[in-house]
Design an enzyme around this catalytic site. Sequence first.
Site, mmCIF file in Angstrom:
data_model
loop_
_atom_site.group_PDB
_atom_site.id
_atom_site.type_symbol
_atom_site.label_atom_id
_atom_site.label_comp_id
_atom_site.label_asym_id
_atom_site.label_seq_id
_atom_site.Cartn_x
_atom_site.Cartn_y
_atom_site.Cartn_z
ATOM 1 N N CYS A 97 0.837 -1.201 0.000
ATOM 2 C CA CYS A 97 0.000 0.000 0.000
ATOM 3 C C CYS A 97 0.875 1.256 0.000
ATOM 4 O O CYS A 97 1.770 1.384 0.840
ATOM 5 C CB CYS A 97 -0.924 0.005 1.220
ATOM 6 S SG CYS A 97 -1.999 1.459 1.278
ATOM 7 N N GLY A 110 -3.241 -7.252 -10.303
ATOM 8 C CA GLY A 110 -3.113 -5.980 -11.006
ATOM 9 C C GLY A 110 -3.705 -5.995 -12.401
ATOM 10 O O GLY A 110 -3.183 -6.666 -13.285
#
Length: 326
Positions: A98, A210
């Site tokens: 993150c 992703g």
Amino acid sequence: MQNLAPTDFQLSVAPMMDWTDRHCRYFHRLLSPHARLYTEMVTSAALVRGKQLRLLEHSQQEHPVALQLGGSDPQELAIAARFGAEAGYDEINLNVGCPSDRVQSGKFGACLMREPALVGDCVKAMRDAVDVPVTVKCRIGVDDQDEYADLQHFTETMLAAGVEILVVHARKAWLQGLSPKENREIPPLDYERVYRLKREFPQLVVVINGGITTAEAVQAHLGQVDGVMLGRAAYHDPYVLAKVEAALYGEPMPERADVLRRMQPYVEAELARGTALKHITRHVLGLFQGEPGARGFRRILSEGAHLPGAGWSLIEQAMGPRLAAA
């Protein structure tokens, strides 16, 4: 591997802040019997220092479900991991991906890719504290880490610490200059770097994450790595989970309306314990994505779910006769 096979990681739904709460996970489980589900990131400080053990609440229907932790203090993470294991989670995952400012200020998340030795110490402490698998979710690099060698060194350090499962978001993270949203979209995807990681570390279970949005893409990636983690696609168009289930496991694709009706006992039980309907329905808004009537479904729920007394009848109203057969 701690009671798990690589096939257990074929399909998973990513930890997503403000999205993958317990209501979302219950809904996703109805669409996908096989997927591993992940919690939103919970900080070790919230559990250990803040004593906010309510953050560990989940239902038995969610399993297999993993708790994602954020932190960088090995001892604190070990205690938080133990809390998670005692609460019944099937896996403890460490967030090393993150890029938000808040996460960086707490010295955890993607900035830890610069400190693989510290991450290794955290993983070892957590592994020593629990019997369930301890896994890591990372990026392919941060900032000026443009070479494969950086990811290679990080991975070698993780293996030395006992990591057997690595989830890799196939984008680099920019810690300065890009927002978390931009970090999910602007840095280019480099799937080949993740494929190479699997080729060079065949003993490692590698899960790719992703930009993956379709069942066909999931199948293509599984020709190169052990598992695929879906993120925003599974939230905005959740029926994709049913499509992936059909492609990978031969599961019959349920009717969308039937999935929603199976939520009724859960919704009514939550309403009875004081949960506002809006906290549940916000996760189902994309269920009819692409279907005639989907816009009206979203509008009725968005406008009505926050009102006092809103209940299951609002969901029935939102479906209407057209979507009720979808």
